[in-house]
Design a protein around this motif. Structure first.
Motif: not given
Length: 486
Positions: A228-240, A316-331
């Motif tokens: 099984p592939e390990p879970p990926h703890y990352g999400v992304r949001l694209t702003l209109s 700058g001239f604006g942010i149009d995309q944001i990504r959040l990732e948990a790079t270190l995860v513990e139980p």
């Protein structure tokens, strides 16, 4: 001859997986071997081609190997690292097909049914595998067949397209004793074994022999179970529309945190390090890293901790995309929320450590922990608060001063507690002396300051208000001040 089915399986065998892994990081020109301890002897675990050409082989004693090859370079084997490397190779092999599983400790099995045409045919696909493995510094042997057993047999005992009935019985993944007994009976090849009566073979060798034979011939199914592939703890949001205000960035981060924490909760995990990446319309990006003092997955507790970092971001001239990732995860297992739940002050302390650590570094927020030693200098540890848990109390009943410093000699004679002495340019008069407490050195540890012998500690309350901790050394008469009580 036997495997004319439509299913196509490839076996990738890395005969020198362990030595290839080590030599990729540190190339060596000469005979090289990894050594593992078996019983009371050290034996060769994996060799490179030069060592094999010198007459060495797996299982050979290290002393005998050095007698054959005095220039042999050896390193200890690490099976855990080899397993991690094989898991990395499994992900690498997904480029040829999505269905890849682990085959033993040094191989992979791929179900390439319907995928070979993407590479120009089976021959071109196998050639690509060999070329890429060679560029990566890996020894690779390939086997192709309609069954998993047939592919394994050709990879270990033949060529990718060799007829299955011409391969030796050792290609059926049988133990050595069974193969030896079959050869003594004249059944040396798979074709000989397939034509022999089954009932006598089952009575003598058990069901394992016929099971392996049927798996190789396709009479018994043998599934391929990919890891099984390990879970990926990352999400992304694209702003209109691009945003540049702190409030808008915090609102977007709040949405991402909700989705990420839901993933963490599904895996009973908590984030210890989060990375928020903000992409601007001019293709530049900035990151806000947040390190937490404890694993968390509560959005309402994590969101305020991002405010300081987001306030320093140049939109700058604006942010149009944001990504959040948990790079270190513990139980982080589920916790009780009612009677007996974790006190709120523990959560507040964790948040405080995180806020301070964001400014000065989590490693610089430290706490004292008791240590199992009666030596004053060794009775405590100073550790980062974010990576340790507080302990309820200190071991031992004798009181210890709040302040400890290196012993400072004072001019006093005799073994009785001094009634008057000078310390740090002050003349002090003793009002009460409590003791002695004799502390002996820990003989199993080397310590220059304690090799002189035992110490007799006294607690001295002075008329001037100082409450000092003094000790006397009987073997080398002298008095010293080492601490001060609050």
């Amino acid at each position: 001859m036997f495997d004319g089915m439509n299913r196509r399986i490839v076996c990738m065998w890395f005969p020198r997986l362990a030595s290839n892994r080590v030599l990729r990081a540190c190339p060596i020109d000469g005979a090289f071997a990894l050594v593992a301890r078996q019983g009371n002897a050290e034996r060769l675990h994996c060799l490179n081609a030069q060592a094999e050409r010198a007459g060495l082989h797996r299982g050979m004693g290290l002393a005998d190997a050095r007698a054959f090859c005095p220039d042999l370079i050896s390193r200890p084997a690490t099976p855990e690292a080899d397993a991690r490397f094989l898991a990395t190779l499994r992900r690498w092999a997904i480029r040829w097909c999505p269905w890849v599983g682990i085959e033993g400790a040094d191989g992979l099995v791929l179900d390439v049914t319907g995928a070979a045409h993407l590479w120009g045919g089976e021959a071109a696909m196998l050639a690509d595998m060999r070329a890429r493995a060679a560029r990566a510094g890996l020894d690779l042997r390939l086997g192709l067949g309609a069954t998993r057993g047939a592919a394994w047999a050709r990879a270990h005992c033949g060529t990718p397209d060799q007829p299955l009935d011409s391969l030796p019985v050792t290609a059926l993944r049988l133990d050595g004793d069974t193969c030896t007994a079959l050869e003594r009976m004249g059944l040396r090849r798979i074709g000989d074994l397939a034509g022999a009566p089954r009932a006598p073979l089952a009575r003598r060798f058990g069901p394992e022999l016929l099971l392996r034979l049927d798996q190789a011939l396709g009479r018994q199914d043998e599934p391929i179970t990919p890891a099984p592939e390990p879970p990926h703890y990352g999400v992304r949001l694209t702003l209109s529309e691009p945003v540049g205000l702190l409030a808008d960035a915090m609102a977007a981060t709040e949405r991402l945190l909700g989705a990420l924490c839901a993933k963490l909760q599904a895996q009973n995990a908590g984030a210890r390090r989060l990375v928020l990446t903000l992409f601007r319309v001019d293709r530049a990006s900035q990151q806000v890293e947040l390190r937490l003092a404890a694993p968390l997955r509560a959005p309402e507790r994590i969101l305020p901790l991002f405010e300081r970092g987001l306030a320093e971001v140049d939109a700058g001239f604006g942010i149009d995309q944001i990504r959040l990732e948990a790079t270190l995860v513990e139980p982080l297992p589920a916790q009780q929320t009612g009677l007996g739940a974790t006190p709120q002050h523990v959560d507040r302390l964790t948040d405080l450590i995180t806020r301070i650590g964001a400014r000065i570094g989590l490693e610089n927020v430290q706490r004292f922990l008791p240590a199992d030693s009666h030596i004053p200098e060794r009775s405590f540890l100073i550790v980062p608060a974010a990576y340790s848990a507080p302990e309820s109390g200190w071991r031992g009943s004798p009181p210890r001063p709040l302040r400890l410093f290196p012993p400072e000699p004072i001019t006093v004679t005799g073994s009785a507690p001094p009634a008057r002495f000078h310390w740090r340019r002050m003349e002090l008069h003793a009002a009460r002396a409590t003791g002695p407490e004799r502390i002996a050195p820990e003989w199993w540890l080397a310590d220059e300051g304690w090799r002189s012998g035992v110490r007799d500690y006294w607690r001295i309350d002075t008329r001037q208000g100082r409450r000092l901790w003094l000790f006397h050394t009987p073997q080398n008469p002298g008095w010293y001040v080492q601490g001060e009580f609050a």
